[in-house]
Every structure is written in structure tokens, then in C-alpha cells.
Design a protein around this motif. Structure first.
Motif, short mmCIF file in Angstrom:
data_model
loop_
_atom_site.label_atom_id
_atom_site.label_comp_id
_atom_site.label_asym_id
_atom_site.label_seq_id
_atom_site.Cartn_x
_atom_site.Cartn_y
_atom_site.Cartn_z
N ASP A 156 0.80 -1.23 0.00
CA ASP A 156 0.00 0.00 0.00
C ASP A 156 0.84 1.28 0.00
O ASP A 156 0.28 2.37 0.09
CB ASP A 156 -0.97 0.01 1.20
CG ASP A 156 -0.26 -0.01 2.54
OD1 ASP A 156 1.00 -0.07 2.57
OD2 ASP A 156 -0.95 0.01 3.58
N ALA A 159 -3.89 -0.81 -1.80
CA ALA A 159 -4.30 -1.17 -0.45
C ALA A 159 -5.45 -2.17 -0.49
O ALA A 159 -6.47 -1.95 -1.16
CB ALA A 159 -4.74 0.07 0.33
N HIS A 193 -6.56 2.78 14.06
CA HIS A 193 -7.49 3.81 13.58
C HIS A 193 -7.12 5.22 14.02
O HIS A 193 -7.59 6.20 13.43
CB HIS A 193 -8.91 3.47 14.03
CG HIS A 193 -9.37 2.15 13.53
ND1 HIS A 193 -9.41 1.02 14.32
CD2 HIS A 193 -9.77 1.74 12.29
CE1 HIS A 193 -9.84 -0.01 13.61
NE2 HIS A 193 -10.07 0.40 12.37
N ASN A 248 -8.72 -3.67 0.74
CA ASN A 248 -9.84 -3.06 1.47
C ASN A 248 -11.09 -3.94 1.48
O ASN A 248 -12.17 -3.48 1.86
CB ASN A 248 -10.18 -1.67 0.92
CG ASN A 248 -10.54 -1.70 -0.56
OD1 ASN A 248 -10.71 -2.78 -1.14
ND2 ASN A 248 -10.64 -0.53 -1.17
N GLY A 249 -10.93 -5.18 1.07
CA GLY A 249 -12.07 -6.09 1.08
C GLY A 249 -11.63 -7.52 0.95
O GLY A 249 -10.49 -7.83 0.60
N ILE A 305 -4.54 -6.57 7.86
CA ILE A 305 -5.79 -6.15 7.23
C ILE A 305 -6.56 -7.33 6.63
O ILE A 305 -7.79 -7.43 6.78
CB ILE A 305 -5.53 -5.06 6.15
CG1 ILE A 305 -6.85 -4.56 5.53
CG2 ILE A 305 -4.58 -5.55 5.09
CD1 ILE A 305 -7.79 -3.91 6.52
N ALA A 313 -8.76 -4.87 -3.60
CA ALA A 313 -7.78 -3.82 -3.33
C ALA A 313 -8.00 -2.65 -4.28
O ALA A 313 -8.64 -2.79 -5.33
CB ALA A 313 -6.36 -4.36 -3.50
N GLN A 360 -9.50 -0.78 -9.33
CA GLN A 360 -9.89 -1.76 -8.32
C GLN A 360 -9.43 -3.14 -8.77
O GLN A 360 -9.57 -3.49 -9.94
CB GLN A 360 -11.41 -1.76 -8.13
CG GLN A 360 -11.94 -0.50 -7.45
CD GLN A 360 -13.45 -0.56 -7.28
OE1 GLN A 360 -14.14 -1.15 -8.10
NE2 GLN A 360 -13.94 0.07 -6.22
N LEU A 368 -10.21 -8.68 7.93
CA LEU A 368 -11.38 -8.71 7.07
C LEU A 368 -11.92 -10.13 6.89
O LEU A 368 -13.13 -10.32 6.73
CB LEU A 368 -11.03 -8.11 5.70
CG LEU A 368 -10.73 -6.61 5.68
CD1 LEU A 368 -10.20 -6.20 4.32
CD2 LEU A 368 -11.97 -5.79 6.04
#
Length: 761
Positions: free
Chosen positions: A50, A126, A258, A128-129, A167, A143, A151, A171
Motif C-alpha cells: 500500500d 491497499a 485507527h 480493502n475487502g 488487514i 484492493a 480496483q 477482514l
């Protein structure tokens, strides 16, 4: 020209689906080493990072130096530098970048990854799912790349999470923990009585440079210009500037995932406040011409999530150096925990407690206990908060990840999942393949039964016998206790003669020390002690301990500190021989003796540390009878660094052409040769900032040639600097004799070799 009119709906981003054998999330040192290891085993790998560069905390974005079990030569873990890909990277960086420029390290890492044709690298991308097949298996990671507005759907049967914060594990629903376990959960005396959520914080670093003219600094409005009011200000050492200020730490009482942006801003306030103090307090006149060249844009993270495997490494594993049948890596950094308040607290910046030696890390720590196709790598492996204090450092993370990369390859070949590799035969295969590619597993030799060199008749041009190291390098003052570390064989100990110079008549105490655990270099057993009168001036000192040694191992011939006495030292440097001193390295310890509070579950012992070159000469010594420590048969014992013996063959320094010859009665068809050289595994090779005097380790043979039985040159190298050197011929070579000619690395360093493998394929 592209013209697109109004669109009534929402446009979609460009999407791509990539399919691979293995997806590695995270391009820090762990992700890099996992990806390279797997790719070299024939796997198609997608490596997702990332950030715009590789290296994580080691990159030019953060600039922390890579360290692991060597602990910057500050503990008793001799010859403990990690092997395999991480060793290859550190040696290449040393060769190209001895000054420790973090930007050059970036290029080394990018080159290593992009040279592997089986790796597809996605930077600035990155995850993200996550998509799953059922409850316990990942099907794909999702990502997004901010630079190409694309994507990605990344499909693979196997996944590695080396992302630092975990991450993909998060997830996918993998079990994880944040914070410290209670003392009773893993029987950890160093843990708190009750579980708590305080963590190690983040750090930011900075660089300055001398502009050659006075430079003014006006702090930004957000800078903390009230540093003298901080409780820990009196402990600051601002003469040790820039990226060495690891203790500029904050965020341990916050959500270190966070709240990272909030933590970063506070660290910026602190950094610019420190620079304001240096420039404007009047206390640092030597900094008048310095300007602030670089401040980190993202913080270096230490701790967030830790994921649960089938086993959780704990304090007792580290301190007791427990042996695990599924060990695939090792650690050796201290149990290194930091106070949660960081720079705003009154406590010292860290609490470090060392074990007496290195400890094994089991494979069961390197995969998720509930997501069946997810490997764990980096700082997120399955470990308690206390054990994490040791396993979290980058070289250890990288070494673990190499095991993950090899395990993934074995899973692909056998159509297995990570947990399946615990079967005894498969685990042994994993361990042997790791060692064959350079990974070091303490206490475990490589059994390469297909090595044709083991079936040959072997002759050598010479072998060095430890009879005398000449007193030709001057004198070493006994301002601290000093020991010559020697590998001795079971049986009667030789009689030793040393050269001594005293300012005036005195008495000198000499002890024979040994480790209570084979393979350790913590001399916690005293076998003998003798006291000798010494007169003013130079003289020889003969030491006869008169003992029968019950084990072949390394022993310490230790001289008690005496400011009136100096010992003669030798220019001759030899594989597996060094001197150590009962001193402190303040980077990693508080004193020359570790003395933890009672009930902490940590051992009390002395540190015996080597000196960095150009120091660290051996003592001038004569042995009667001579000690045979470099026999040619060492080449085939499957251990490629000093352990309980030197494990090396070393030639006579006067040998004009050091040569090793293999002869077979029948023709042999060979395709590959592997040579194992001495790159001084005691040297930590810190990757950035420190700087090193050497580009190549002095014991490493740089020039060698290979011939067949009629003198045909098969291969030559003039500039080697690596530990493991692999030669693969374009086609099969048929020979009855193989001749290896070496060049001495230096005038005072004879040629040596740890091992050789000759293979059909």
C-alpha cells in the motif's frame, strides 16, 4: 482526444482480476521475503503493497535499520544473523550501500522483487475487502490503487498476511488479539497481573544536514516548543540525533490502527519541537549551520493486532529456549517492551530482557487457527504480547516469512493447506528445503542425501591447524574482562601460551568458562580458575587448566580485568574465532550484567560482547597440542556457520593456491553446484544510518574457479560477497573430477568454506 458527456448514473472505476498461486499482502521485509521465496520455488505470486516503496519500516519512508537475533552485537547470540533471502538482501545492501543510505536500500529491495519473473508487484495498492468461500477460507482479496484508479480482485488458493496491521486477517474473520495477556494465561512473569490494552507506540524520525552557513529555524505553529516540561526531558540525548531517536514514541494508549493519523500529528509536534530546541535553545552551538533535511511522513508502527495460530509463542519459549519439532525459524532479540506513554511518560523508553541464546519459532505460529488458507507473517504472528516484544523485529519477521513462502510452495505441490504440513514427514521436508536455500535452523543440519560431493574422494591442498596465532598486532589493554572464544574437542584441554605486558608487578586471574546449554554463548559455567603472578614488562604466560573436557564445544579463556596488564593480539583473522569482552552495549542493555528484578522469569547473566572491526582481533596464542578445528569433513556436516564448532574448512594462509579436489571412480553428470561461504554471521549488517567500514565481510572468498579433470574452466567468479552461491550450468556437465580453486580473501585472512553441494539437477 476523449470527450465524454454528462452521465446520469455513477461511473465505475476500472477493474482488474488477477489470479495467482499465492497472494502476499504487505511489502515490508516479511512480505518481500515470503514472495521471493515462493517465487523461486515456481509459484506465481502477487505482492500487494500500500506504499510507493518496499521495505516497510526499513524503507526510506521510515528509515529504521533492520535487526534481529544479533541484537546489534549487544547480547550473547554469536553468529546469529538470519540466513536465506534476508541475509542475501543485507549482504547486497552492504556491498552497494555501506554508508546506510535508505534510498539505496529502496532500490536494492525493488530490484530483488522485480528480478523475480514470477512476482507481480502492485505498489500503492491497499487491500480493502475480502471474499470468502464458506466460513473458513478466503477466495479473493479486494484492493484499490490510488495512483491508477483501479480496483483489483486478487484470487489465489493461498494467502499471506504480512501487512503489519493484519488487514486481510481482520477482514477475513481470523481470530486476533490487541493488548497484553494476563500473567496467568501463558505463565509469563513479565506480563501484567491483569490483561490490559496498552501498546507499544509509533515513532517518527528526522535527518539534518550541514549547509555550511548559519541557518535559522522558525518552528511551525503546531510544534511543541515546551519540551523541557516533559517528564523525560532530562533523559534525552539530543546529540544522538535523527533516526537514532527511536524513543520519540507516542500512541501506546490509543488505537494504534485507527488513530494513526492523530498519533502522527502529535509526533510531528514533538519532532519540530525537538528541532526548535536544538536550533534555538543555545545549547547546541555546533548545530548553527545545520538545516532540517527530512522528517518522516508516516510513523513507524510497533504494535497493533496479533493473530492466533495453533500455538502462541510466549515468554517461556523465549527465555527457556524451548525446542519445537516444527521449528522453521528463530528469534534472538530481547523481550523488548515500551511504556505506553512513550515520550510523555516518566519511565525509560524501553525495558529489554535477553535470553541466554536464540529460541525456535514453530510453524504453528505462522498460520491462522480458523482461516484455513491464511498464512501469518511479520509482526502479526501468533505470539503473546510479551513474546511479541522479541519476535516483532524486522529480521526475525523476514526469517519467519521465508518459512511461510516455502510452506506455501509445498502446499501448492501437494494440494495441501498450511495445517497439513504438521505431519512429521512433510515438516521435515519443509525444514530441509528451507535449509537448502540458506535458512538457518539452530540445532538442525541439512541432510542433502543427493549431494554427489559426499560420494567423492576428497583431497585438499592444505588445512590450517590452530597451533599459533602470532603476536603481531600490538596490545589490548585489560580495561574490562576479555576472553578468547575457542572451539575445543572433548578430552584433555590443550596448554595455552599467551603474551602479556604489565606496567608493574601484578597478579592475573584466568578462568575457563562454558555455556550450560549446547549451542549457547553465555558462559554461565566456570570450569576452572587460575591466578598467575606477572612481572613488569613483556613475558609469556602459560596456562594449563589440566582438565578433561566432557563435550566438544566453544569455551571461553577469560582474563579478569586488570588496568596494569595488556595482552598481545594477532592480525590473523579466522572463521569461527573471536574475542569477547564483559561490557555493555547501551543500545540494547543497561549494563554488562543482566540483573532483572526477582520474579520476572528472566535469567541473570553476564554479557560477553565482540568488538566491531577494525577492532576484535584474536589474542596471540599458542596451543599444545595444536587444535584441529578446520577439518575438510566439516564441509559435509550440513551446518554453514559456527555453532558448537567452526563447521568450516580453512586453508593455511601460506598456501599459494588453496584447492579442493573431488574425484569419482565413474563419470558424474552434474547441473548445479552450491558453495557456502563465510560472511561473518556475527555481524548484524544494520541496513541504514549506521554506516560500515566494509563492503564485503573479510572472511568471504571473493574469487574462485572450477575446473574438470583435464583443466577445462567450468566457472569463475571474481567478486562474490554472498553466503550461499549457486551455480546452474546451461546444460549437464559430465566429469570425473571437480577442482575448486580459492583465493585468500586477504593477507591475514586465509580462504575457507562452510560447505559444498554438487547435484545432478
Amino acid at each position: 482526444m476523449l470527450v465524454e458527456g454528462p452521465f446520469s448514473g455513477n461511473r465505475s472505476l476500472t477493474s482488474k482480476t488477477l489470479t495467482a498461486d499465492l497472494l502476499v499482502v504487505g511489502g515490508g521485509m516479511a512480505g518481500i521475503c515470503a514472495a521471493i521465496t515462493a517465487a523461486r520455488q515456481g509459484m506465481e505470486v502477487v505482492l500487494v503493497q500500500d506504499r510507493p516503496v518496499l521495505g516497510g519500516n526499513a524503507s526510506s519512508e521510515i528509515r529504521l535499520w533492520i535487526l534481529g537475533a544479533t541484537s546489534s552485537m549487544g547480547n550473547n547470540n554469536r553468529w546469529a544473523r538470519e540466513g536465506g533471502v534476508i541475509d542475501e538482501i543485507l549482504l547486497e545492501n552492504q556491498y552497494r550501500n555501506p554508508e546506510g543510505n535508505a534510498l539505496i536500500l529502496d532500490t536494492v529491495l525493488l530490484e530483488k522483487v522485480t528480478q523475480e519473473t514470477n512476482i507481480t508487484l502492485l505498489l500503492n495498492t491497499a487491500v480493502n475487502g475480502c471474499e470468502k468461500e464458506g466460513d473458513n477460507r478466503i477466495a479473493a482479496a479486494l484492493a484499490f490503487c490510488s495512483q491508477n484508479s483501479t480496483q483489483y480482485r486478487l484470487e489465489a488458493p493461498l494467502f499471506v498476511d504480512a501487512s503489519g496491521d493484519g488487514i486481510l486477517g481482520y477482514l477475513s474473520g481470523a481470530a486476533y488479539r490487541i493488548g497484553a495477556e494476563s500473567r496467568e494465561e501463558f505463565d509469563e512473569a513479565f506480563a501484567p497481573e491483569k490483561a490490559y490494552g496498552e501498546l507499544l507506540g509509533h515513532s517518527l524520525y528526522f535527518h539534518s544536514k550541514d549547509s555550511g552557513k548559519p541557518v535559522q529555524f522558525i518552528p511551525p505553529a503546531f510544534a511543541n516548543t515546551d519540551l523541557p516540561s516533559l517528564p523525560r526531558f532530562h533523559t534525552f540525548n539530543l546529540h544522538d540525533r535523527g533516526c537514532r531517536l527511536w524513543w520519540v514514541e507516542y500512541g501506546g494508549r490509543m488505537d494504534t490502527i485507527h488513530d494513526t493519523e492523530t498519533i502522527k500529528w502529535e509526533l510531528w509536534r514533538i519532532i519540530y519541537g525537538i528541532w526548535h530546541h536544538i536550533k534555538n535553545s543555545g545549547e547546541y552551538l555546533d548545530m548553527e549551520t545545520h538545516t532540517l533535511e527530512w522528517v518522516g511522513m508516516i510513523p513507524g508502527k510497533r504494535e497493533s493486532r496479533r493473530f492466533e495460530g495453533d500455538y502462541m509463542l510466549s515468554q517461556r519459549d523465549v527465555v527457556e529456549q524451548r525446542t519445537h519439532p516444527d521449528r522453521v525459524s528463530y528469534g534472538g532479540w530481547a523481550l523488548d517492551l515500551h511504556p505506553a506513554d512513550g515520550i510523555y511518560g516518566e519511565l525509560p523508553g524501553c525495558t529489554q530482557w535477553h535470553a541466554k541464546g536464540v529460541y525456535g519459532i514453530p510453524f504453528r505460529c505462522l498460520y491462522s487457527r480458523n482461516i484455513e488458507n491464511l498464512f501469518l507473517a511479520g509482526r502479526i504472528i501468533s505470539a503473546s504480547h510479551v513474546a511479541f516484544g522479541s519476535s516483532r523485529v524486522m529480521a526475525t519477521c523476514a526469517h519467519n516469512a521465508q518459512a511461510v513462502g516455502m510452506a506455501a510452495a509445498l502446499c501448492k505441490e501437494r494440494h495441501l493447506l498450511p495445517r497439513d504440513l504438521l505431519e512429521e514427514e512433510l515438516m521435515e521436508k519443509l525444514q530441509q528445503r528451507l535449509m537448502g536455500m540458506g535458512q538457518y535452523l539452530p540445532g538442525m543440519p541439512l541432510r542433502d542425501t543427493d549431494n554427489l560431493a559426499k560420494t567423492a574422494s576428497v583431497s585438499v591442498s592444505s588445512t590450517f591447524s590452530l597451533q599459533q596465532l602470532p603476536a603481531d598486532a600490538g596490545w589490548k589493554a585489560l580495561d574490562s574482562s576479555m576472553a578468547q572464544l575457542l572451539p575445543l574437542e572433548k578430552g584433555r584441554i590443550p596448554v595455552f601460551t599467551f603474551v602479556v605486558k604489565a606496567k608493574k608487578a601484578s597478579r592475573l586471574v584466568v578462568r575457563l568458562l562454558h555455556s550450560s546449554l549446547p549451542g549457547n554463548f553465555t558462559p554461565d559455567r566456570q570450569l576452572a580458575e587460575k591466578e598467575f603472578p606477572v612481572s613488569k614488562g613483556e613475558q609469556e604466560l602459560t596456562v594449563d587448566f589440566g582438565l578433561l573436557l566432557d563435550a566438544s564445544a566453544y569455551y571461553f579463556i577469560a582474563f579478569e580485568a586488570n588496568p596494569l596488564v595488556k595482552l598481545g593480539i594477532s592480525q590473523l583473522r579466522l572463521s569461527g574465532l573471536l574475542t569477547v569482552f564483559n561490557r555493555v552495549n547501551l543500545d540494547v542493555a543497561k549494563g554488562s550484567r543482566q540483573e532483572p528484578p526477582e520474579g520476572l522469569g528472566v535469567d541473570t547473566f553476564d554479557f560477553w560482547l565482540p568488538e566491531r572491526r577494525p577492532g576484535g582481533q584474536n589474542l596471540a596464542i599458542a596451543c599444545n597440542p595444536q587444535v584441529q578445528v578446520y577439518r575438510p569433513e566439516n564441509l559435509f556436516n550440513g551446518t554453514f556457520r559456527p555453532t558448537t564448532q567452526t563447521n568450516a574448512w580453512v586453508t593455511d594462509p601460506k598456501d599459494p593456491e588453496p584447492t579442493l579436489t573431488f574425484s569419482w571412480p565413474e563419470q558424474q553428470k552434474i547441473r548445479k553446484i552450491v558453495l557456502w561461504f563465510d560472511t561473518d554471521f556475527d555481524h548484524p549488517l544494520e541496513s541504514t544510518l549506521r554506516g560500515h567500514d566494509e563492503r564485503v565481510m573479510p572472511f568471504c572468498v571473493r574469487e574462485f574457479r572450477l575446473f574438470d579433470e583435464i583443466g577445462t574452466l567450468l566457472y569463475q567468479e571474481a567478486d562474490n560477497h554472498q553466503s550461499r552461491y549457486e551455480i546452474v550450468f546451461g546444460s549437464t556437465v559430465t566429469i570425473k573430477k571437480l577442482v575448486l580453486q580459492l583465493q585468500h580473501p586477504g593477507k591475514n585472512v586465509p580462504a575457507g568454506l562452510f560447505g559444498i553441494g554438487v547435484y545432478e539437477s
